[in-house]
Design an enzyme around this catalytic site. Structure first.
Site, PDB file in Angstrom:
ATOM      1  CG  ASP A  20      75.002 -14.620 -40.764  1.00  0.00           C
ATOM      2  OD1 ASP A  20      75.207 -15.082 -41.902  1.00  0.00           O
ATOM      3  OD2 ASP A  20      75.312 -13.473 -40.405  1.00  0.00           O
ATOM      4  NE  ARG A  53      75.991 -11.702 -35.396  1.00  0.00           N
ATOM      5  CZ  ARG A  53      76.675 -12.663 -36.025  1.00  0.00           C
ATOM      6  NH1 ARG A  53      76.144 -13.269 -37.083  1.00  0.00           N
ATOM      7  NH2 ARG A  53      77.876 -13.012 -35.620  1.00  0.00           N
ATOM      8  NE  ARG A  86      69.602 -14.167 -49.169  1.00  0.00           N
ATOM      9  CZ  ARG A  86      69.891 -13.613 -50.333  1.00  0.00           C
ATOM     10  NH1 ARG A  86      70.326 -14.346 -51.334  1.00  0.00           N
ATOM     11  NH2 ARG A  86      69.738 -12.315 -50.503  1.00  0.00           N
ATOM     12  CE1 TYR A 110      67.193 -10.572 -38.010  1.00  0.00           C
ATOM     13  CE2 TYR A 110      66.372  -8.658 -39.188  1.00  0.00           C
ATOM     14  CZ  TYR A 110      66.909  -9.930 -39.191  1.00  0.00           C
ATOM     15  OH  TYR A 110      67.152 -10.562 -40.382  1.00  0.00           O
TER      16      TYR A 110
END
Lengths: 251, 251
Positions: free
Chosen positions: B52, B199, B50, B110
């Site tokens: 952001d 992040r 999910r 990622y």
């Protein structure tokens, strides 16, 4: 008064090209309006390259004259806080008052990128043209030597722009093509390019890469001096004007 | 009925993240509506990650069940003609009916990209975060070994998302960082990531690269098990979910 040169970068996706025109928003128009407001006087920029609708730039060049006393290298910072996110000034400097960005010897570098995979990639759709046709890089590379040097590139000039009084001879200094994973990058550097020249060369290279033409055809196309001998014009979205240099002026 | 798995790519710039929510358009919502219309039955996708608001993906995974008799690998072609340009299906296949994209062992990759130069570049603003702060890549690289292996990554979990019943232990398989001209690329692969973990790690790495922290701080931050020990959360625009693999299922 002083003359200031801007290095202009933009994502051309949402603009009707560089040059001010009546029927749509252009990069030059946005820049003129931003400068006019910032300088408090009517500003008309002169662009080095009037890029087409949808074409991008990392290093187009524009100049303007202003009575403002701010140092030339500070304009980039001031303008970047006022411009929309798809236009940025990548540096500014004062230049001699007789410097004209078009009527001067230049070295221009363009890049055409081809995203070559089964499906488009939304994260890389700015500055690349997507095709799922197979592309043989070695065939495309074999076609590049024909482009190097001084040639009459009339075959690569858009047929709608023919002015018999203007020379179609240009010099290409270098041309390279490479592949990194699914991205093919074609770079070409020369002293100038005819209208649509880089896109027609890119379209012809894609036909060679896809085995619809032979690498040797590139030489025959140049000799033909006939637009219909070359391949299709590749779409604007894949083209980026990387850099314009002015060797005689030292920048 | 059959279960179909989609590999979903998107430019997250204009979406309020992946998951359907009442206050804005999400990727999942657009996908559900597109599938519902195409299949002629109500379709609810289940997403693997999910992501952001503003985060991008080249390889998020979603599954749905349908009575349609079309082969699973054809859905990508059919959906890509119907979806907006910032969402693309990068492949589809039928999967066993008991395959669930979240309750299964995964290997996720990622990428966080940092455009590190004096001014932003409009042609590369999708999928990168711009900063003009100087970044020392070797310092950033020296911090990476602390991340590898199984650790309690509680320090890198957004403080708003703490559920004491859920484990904050994850395994990082690899982490690399490199620079090509003005683009710094950080890649991290693991069996899963806490909310905002990539992040916050990217934000901490930038502070190390900018000499505001030492590379060895990365080890101390992990040991602290305290969000306030780590650096700022890097902006969403630089993050892309590259790939999710399911080794136990062979894909």
């Amino acid at each position: 008064m002083k003359r200031v040169m801007l290095k202009v970068a933009y994502d051309g996706t949402n603009y009707c090209g560089w040059q001010v025109q009546p029927n749509g928003i252009t990069v030059q128009q946005v820049l003129n309006e931003c400068l006019t407001e910032f300088c408090g006087e009517p500003i008309h920029t002169i662009g080095a390259s009037r890029t087409d609708a949808g074409v991008h730039a990392r290093g187009n060049v524009a100049v303007f004259d202003t009575a403002m006393r701010m140092p030339g290298d500070k304009f980039s910072f001031a303008l970047n806080t006022r411009l929309p996110g798809d236009i940025r000034i990548d540096g500014s400097r004062e230049v001699p008052a007789d410097f004209h960005p078009r009527f001067t010897d230049t070295v221009k570098t363009y890049e055409y990128r081809i995203l070559n995979r089964q499906f488009p990639d939304p994260t890389r759709r700015i500055g690349s043209f997507f095709t799922y046709y197979s592309m043989d890089i070695e065939r495309m590379q074999a076609a590049l030597p024909y482009l190097i040097g001084e040639h009459d590139f009339r075959s690569f000039q858009a047929s709608g722009d023919i002015d018999p009084a203007r020379s179609t001879v240009r010099t290409v200094y270098s041309a390279t093509i490479g592949r990194e994973e699914d991205m093919i990058t074609f770079r070409i550097q020369g002293n100038g390019f005819l209208y649509h020249m880089v896109r027609i060369i890119a379209g012809t290279l894609m036909e060679i890469g896809n085995a619809r033409r032979e690498p040797e055809d590139m030489g025959r196309i140049i000799e033909a001096r006939d637009r219909s001998a070359a391949g299709d014009t590749a779409p604007a979205c894949g083209l980026t004007l990387l850099e314009i240099r002015y060797p005689a002026w030292g920048f």
